[in-house]
Design an enzyme around this catalytic site. Structure first.
Site, PDB file in Angstrom:
ATOM      1  N   CYS A 127       0.823  -1.228   0.000  1.00  0.00           N
ATOM      2  CA  CYS A 127       0.000   0.000   0.000  1.00  0.00           C
ATOM      3  C   CYS A 127       0.848   1.264   0.000  1.00  0.00           C
ATOM      4  CB  CYS A 127      -0.914   0.028   1.206  1.00  0.00           C
ATOM      5  SG  CYS A 127      -2.074  -1.323   1.174  1.00  0.00           S
ATOM      6  N   HIS A 130      -3.817   6.948   1.621  1.00  0.00           N
ATOM      7  CA  HIS A 130      -4.109   5.584   1.201  1.00  0.00           C
ATOM      8  C   HIS A 130      -5.515   5.214   1.676  1.00  0.00           C
ATOM      9  CE1 HIS A 130      -3.859   1.521   0.118  1.00  0.00           C
ATOM     10  NE2 HIS A 130      -3.944   1.087   1.356  1.00  0.00           N
ATOM     11  N   ASN A 139      -9.848  -1.242  -1.410  1.00  0.00           N
ATOM     12  CA  ASN A 139      -8.414  -0.982  -1.254  1.00  0.00           C
ATOM     13  C   ASN A 139      -7.688  -1.502  -2.496  1.00  0.00           C
ATOM     14  OD1 ASN A 139      -5.740  -0.870  -0.531  1.00  0.00           O
ATOM     15  ND2 ASN A 139      -5.987  -1.919   1.439  1.00  0.00           N
TER      16      ASN A 139
END
Ligand code: ACO
Length: 337
Positions: free
Chosen positions: A114, A264, A294
């Site tokens: 990420c 994020h 995500n």
């Protein structure tokens, strides 16, 4: 005046097929209510069987290169961030390079999950600032859907992830350090490998004994992501806030000076918590997790492109970005768009 890098072009791509939480209810003992309440996610895009990570990256890259007013052959480096590569090796950056038809340039694949895009941005910034490269393509792209356990056994992780790609071109610019013209002002990168197994995919792996992969590993589900969600949550809030404050302090930037926060997107509640801790008005955070889930390394450039398209991000704005992910890794950056 000295050489800095700036974001000169932005692009993104998500596969057309949308899977709502209601679609997932039919696959894995879950509910729309559970997913929305715990994460904020309402839907995600997943690829069809013939689409790979480099295919998504190609579409995003073509847009970013055109947006920068460049041709493919003007790119002198590719930095490709992904945790879901086309193949074990070579890196997906090489497959993207071939698809873009550019030869004899440097290509990196980086594995910071990420946090991958901000690591890539920082890497590109350093190469450009050194004077060795002029136009670096930084791509984050993921095909998670082919690596998720879509049965009830995998529901705790599989509802969270979506497929997509985002890309930026970073180009050399000569400005003062304190200039309000477009440039990357700072970035900070961090990692703590003592948490490596809190969020990981174990197999295939050379650390598993005589075989990289065997049937027993598949039976044990070692080829699917395993996550200690609560530990990830607590560390994400702490570390994103910490690194963001470090970048702000370095540049003498106050939270209220920042025009837009591109965080994020792992969980809406993580970002709300960071906002609460740092006193950031929620409307200054551009969230996309509701529609994409995500998308790990793709998240920040994908969000950047959506923010531009929505008129929320304009040239000259002061942007602060932070991410946290598997590794654990975390990072932040501040730039003038
Ligand atoms: N649907 C319905 N119920 C579920 C689901 C689901 N999809 N998943 C788990 N549950 C159940 C569990 O079985 C458990 O049931 P029980 O109480 O009967 O045992 C209950 O829901 C609560 O489960 P928890 O795991 O304790 O739920 P939690 O409140 O911790 O929320 C979540 C889980 C949303 C994953 C949260 O921990 C989180 O967001 N963590 C951070 C995740 C994250 O950011 N991950 C990505 C990191 S980025 C990267 O680098 C890849």
């Amino acid at each position: 005046m000295k050489i800095h890098s700036r974001i000169s072009g932005v692009g993104s791509f998500v596969p057309p097929k949308v899977y709502t939480n209601h679609d997932l209810e039919k696959m894995m003992d879950t509910t729309d209510e559970w997913i929305v309440q715990r994460t904020g996610i309402e839907q995600r895009h997943w690829v069809d069987e013939n689409t790979s990570t480099s295919d998504l990256a190609l579409e995003a890259s073509k847009q970013a290169i055109a947006d920068a007013g460049l041709a493919n052959e003007d790119i002198d480096m590719i930095v490709f961030a992904t945790l879901s590569p086309d193949h074990d090796f070579p890196g997906t950056g090489c497959f993207l390079q071939e698809k873009l038809g550019v030869s004899d340039i440097s290509v990196f694949d980086i594995r910071q999950q990420c946090t991958g895009f901000l690591y890539g941005l920082s890497l590109a910034d350093k190469f450009i600032s050194s004077g060795s490269h002029k136009n670096v393509l930084v791509v984050g792209a993921e095909v998670h859907s082919k690596g998720l356990d879509k049965t009830p056994r995998g529901r705790a992780v599989s509802v969270l992830f979506g497929d997509g790609a985002g890309a930026v071109v970073m180009s050399a610019t000569t400005v003062d350090d304190k200039s309000k013209d477009s440039h990357i002002m700072t970035s900070n990168l961090h990692a703590d490998g003592s948490f490596a197994k809190e969020l990981w995919v174990a197999a295939p792996g050379n650390a598993l004994g005589p075989d990289r992969m065997n049937q027993a590993m598949i039976d044990e589900n070692l080829h699917f992501p395993q996550m200690n969600g609560k530990t990830v949550f607590v560390h994400a809030v702490k570390r994103m806030a910490e690194t963001l404050m470090k970048s702000c302090a370095e540049q003498g930037v106050k939270i209220e000076d920042v025009d837009l926060f591109l965080f994020h997107q792992a969980n809406l509640r993580i970002n709300s918590k960071v906002a609460e801790v740092l006193n950031i008005p929620e409307e200054k955070i551009f969230n996309t997790i509701q529609k994409y889930g995500n998308t790990t390394a793709a998240t920040i450039p994908l969000g950047m492109h959506d923010a531009i398209k929505a008129g929320k991000l304009k040239p000259g704005m002061l942007v602060a970005s932070a991410a946290f992910g598997s590794g654990f890794t975390w990072a932040s950056a501040i730039w003038r768009q």
